[in-house]
Design a protein around this motif. Structure first.
Motif, PDB file in Angstrom:
ATOM      1  N   HIS A 172       0.948  -1.187  -0.043  1.00 44.18           N
ATOM      2  CA  HIS A 172       0.013   0.088  -0.035  1.00 44.18           C
ATOM      3  C   HIS A 172       0.896   1.255  -0.127  1.00 44.18           C
ATOM      4  CE1 HIS A 172      -3.628   2.210   0.557  1.00 44.18           C
ATOM      5  NE2 HIS A 172      -2.981   2.927   1.662  1.00 44.18           N
ATOM      6  N   LYS A 173       2.141   1.239   0.785  1.00 40.49           N
ATOM      7  CA  LYS A 173       2.896   2.213   0.834  1.00 40.49           C
ATOM      8  C   LYS A 173       3.754   2.579  -0.597  1.00 40.49           C
ATOM      9  CE  LYS A 173       6.955   3.378   3.534  1.00 40.49           C
ATOM     10  NZ  LYS A 173       7.938   3.089   4.770  1.00 40.49           N
ATOM     11  N   ASP A 174       3.897   1.470  -1.225  1.00 39.79           N
ATOM     12  CA  ASP A 174       4.619   1.714  -2.433  1.00 39.79           C
ATOM     13  C   ASP A 174       4.542   0.630  -3.370  1.00 39.79           C
ATOM     14  OD1 ASP A 174       6.397   2.012  -4.493  1.00 39.79           O
ATOM     15  OD2 ASP A 174       8.327   2.440  -3.297  1.00 39.79           O
ATOM     16  N   GLU A 175       4.072   0.887  -4.417  1.00 37.57           N
ATOM     17  CA  GLU A 175       3.682  -0.310  -5.367  1.00 37.57           C
ATOM     18  C   GLU A 175       4.826  -1.171  -5.980  1.00 37.57           C
ATOM     19  OE1 GLU A 175       3.236   2.154  -9.756  1.00 37.57           O
ATOM     20  OE2 GLU A 175       1.176   1.882  -8.538  1.00 37.57           O
ATOM     21  N   LYS A 176       5.855  -0.500  -5.940  1.00 40.00           N
ATOM     22  CA  LYS A 176       7.239  -1.398  -6.248  1.00 40.00           C
ATOM     23  C   LYS A 176       7.226  -2.593  -5.265  1.00 40.00           C
ATOM     24  CE  LYS A 176       9.766   2.990  -7.940  1.00 40.00           C
ATOM     25  NZ  LYS A 176      10.758   3.714  -7.468  1.00 40.00           N
ATOM     26  N   ASN A 177       6.507  -2.544  -4.322  1.00 39.56           N
ATOM     27  CA  ASN A 177       6.659  -3.684  -3.416  1.00 39.56           C
ATOM     28  C   ASN A 177       5.912  -4.900  -3.833  1.00 39.56           C
ATOM     29  OD1 ASN A 177       8.733  -2.518  -1.519  1.00 39.56           O
ATOM     30  ND2 ASN A 177       7.269  -1.541  -0.540  1.00 39.56           N
ATOM     31  N   ILE A 178       5.109  -4.608  -4.762  1.00 42.17           N
ATOM     32  CA  ILE A 178       3.950  -5.674  -5.116  1.00 42.17           C
ATOM     33  C   ILE A 178       4.720  -7.138  -5.354  1.00 42.17           C
ATOM     34  CG2 ILE A 178       2.250  -6.215  -6.875  1.00 42.17           C
ATOM     35  CD1 ILE A 178       1.542  -3.317  -6.679  1.00 42.17           C
ATOM     36  N   ASN A 179       5.930  -6.980  -6.450  1.00 36.02           N
ATOM     37  CA  ASN A 179       6.206  -8.148  -6.806  1.00 36.02           C
ATOM     38  C   ASN A 179       6.723  -8.830  -5.842  1.00 36.02           C
ATOM     39  OD1 ASN A 179       7.014 -10.016  -8.888  1.00 36.02           O
ATOM     40  ND2 ASN A 179       8.782  -8.727  -9.912  1.00 36.02           N
ATOM     41  N   GLN A 180       8.014  -8.431  -5.277  1.00 42.82           N
ATOM     42  CA  GLN A 180       8.268  -9.338  -4.074  1.00 42.82           C
ATOM     43  C   GLN A 180       7.441  -9.523  -2.998  1.00 42.82           C
ATOM     44  OE1 GLN A 180      11.568  -8.832  -0.672  1.00 42.82           O
ATOM     45  NE2 GLN A 180      12.543  -8.156  -2.788  1.00 42.82           N
ATOM     46  N   GLY A 181       6.620  -8.557  -2.697  1.00 46.81           N
ATOM     47  CA  GLY A 181       5.642  -8.596  -1.553  1.00 46.81           C
ATOM     48  C   GLY A 181       4.659  -9.772  -1.762  1.00 46.81           C
ATOM     49  N   THR A 182       4.253 -10.025  -2.957  1.00 47.64           N
ATOM     50  CA  THR A 182       3.724 -11.411  -3.258  1.00 47.64           C
ATOM     51  C   THR A 182       4.337 -12.451  -3.015  1.00 47.64           C
ATOM     52  OG1 THR A 182       2.383  -9.929  -4.871  1.00 47.64           O
ATOM     53  CG2 THR A 182       2.006 -12.230  -5.192  1.00 47.64           C
ATOM     54  N   LYS A 183       5.395 -12.628  -3.547  1.00 45.69           N
ATOM     55  CA  LYS A 183       6.306 -13.989  -3.380  1.00 45.69           C
ATOM     56  C   LYS A 183       6.589 -14.338  -1.779  1.00 45.69           C
ATOM     57  CE  LYS A 183       8.829 -13.232  -7.803  1.00 45.69           C
ATOM     58  NZ  LYS A 183       7.865 -11.999  -8.314  1.00 45.69           N
ATOM     59  N   LEU A 184       6.708 -13.039  -1.169  1.00 46.64           N
ATOM     60  CA  LEU A 184       6.979 -13.311   0.525  1.00 46.64           C
ATOM     61  C   LEU A 184       5.640 -13.572   1.037  1.00 46.64           C
ATOM     62  CD1 LEU A 184       9.391 -10.416   1.285  1.00 46.64           C
ATOM     63  CD2 LEU A 184      10.013 -12.840   1.069  1.00 46.64           C
ATOM     64  N   LEU A 185       4.498 -13.121   0.626  1.00 49.21           N
ATOM     65  CA  LEU A 185       3.214 -13.777   1.088  1.00 49.21           C
ATOM     66  C   LEU A 185       2.927 -15.365   0.779  1.00 49.21           C
ATOM     67  CD1 LEU A 185       0.462 -10.850   0.208  1.00 49.21           C
ATOM     68  CD2 LEU A 185       1.228 -11.655   2.456  1.00 49.21           C
TER      69      LEU A 185
END
Length: 217
Positions: A172-185
């Motif tokens: 939510h803070k930075d859409e650049k985190n979506i890619n890795q964030g999804t993988k960590l989820l």
């Protein structure tokens, strides 16, 4: 085959299940180490080592079928053999989830982590402890310990919720985190599923010992 030989064969089968669990412990440790250290080579080793877990499963299945074919087992023996065939399926799934973690590590590669990995190693440590106590419970047919292990699944569920909340905040803070964030989820979810499968094993241990089908959680 005499009763003593049959009994010894069942004990050997149980030892092979314990050996399979120990192999899964090793690849679980390596899979999370590979993620923490961004070690792609180690992640690839996890994928190779899982073939050994699959090999253990096939060998145990063959022996279980052979045991039933060679001698009509008594009720308790049949319960053990039937339960072992279910237990190794759950253990094999834990190994598969370790492979999934390794694959996410390979995708992340050398990227800086979007957050310090705190909850994922905590989940790993709890799951490793669950596996160790599952081995002991299986070997000793310790129902109390089986229940205790199964109840630890709730700790894993809570940690997964923490990961989910933290990652969503970062996305939510930075859409650049979506890619890795999804993988960590995904990694958190795989660990959460591992605990579910270990709980299934504990329910089977209770069934072996008491002949009762239970739902720990």
């Amino acid at each position: 085959m005499g009763r003593d030989n049959f009994h010894n064969s069942v004990l050997e089968l149980k030892e092979e299940v314990i050996d399979m669990i120990e192999k899964v412990e090793i690849i679980l440790q390596k899979s999370i180490d590979s993620l923490i250290n961004k070690d792609v080579d180690l992640a690839r080793e996890v994928i190779r080592l899982d073939d050994e877990v699959d090999g253990c499963m096939a060998k145990i299945e063959d022996k279980a079928i052979e045991l039933i074919a060679l001698q009509q087992p008594m009720a308790k023996d049949l319960r053990v053999i039937f339960s072992i065939s279910k237990i190794i399926t759950d253990i094999e799934r834990v190994g598969d989830y370790c492979v999934n973690v390794a694959k996410e590590t390979i995708k992340i590669g050398n990227e800086d982590h979007i957050k310090e990995l705190i909850d994922i190693p905590k989940m790993r440590d709890i799951i490793l402890n669950m596996l160790r106590n599952t081995k002991l419970s299986f070997k000793m047919e310790d129902v109390t310990l089986a229940y205790k292990v199964g109840e630890e699944d709730e700790l894993i569920d809570n940690l997964y919720k923490d990961i989910y909340r933290d990652i969503l905040a970062l996305i939510h803070k930075d859409e650049k985190n979506i890619n890795q964030g999804t993988k960590l989820l995904f990694v958190g979810r795989y660990l959460e599923r591992m605990a579910d499968h270990i709980t299934n094993v504990c329910e089977r241990i209770i069934y072996i010992t008491k002949g009762e089908k239970v739902d720990i959680n």
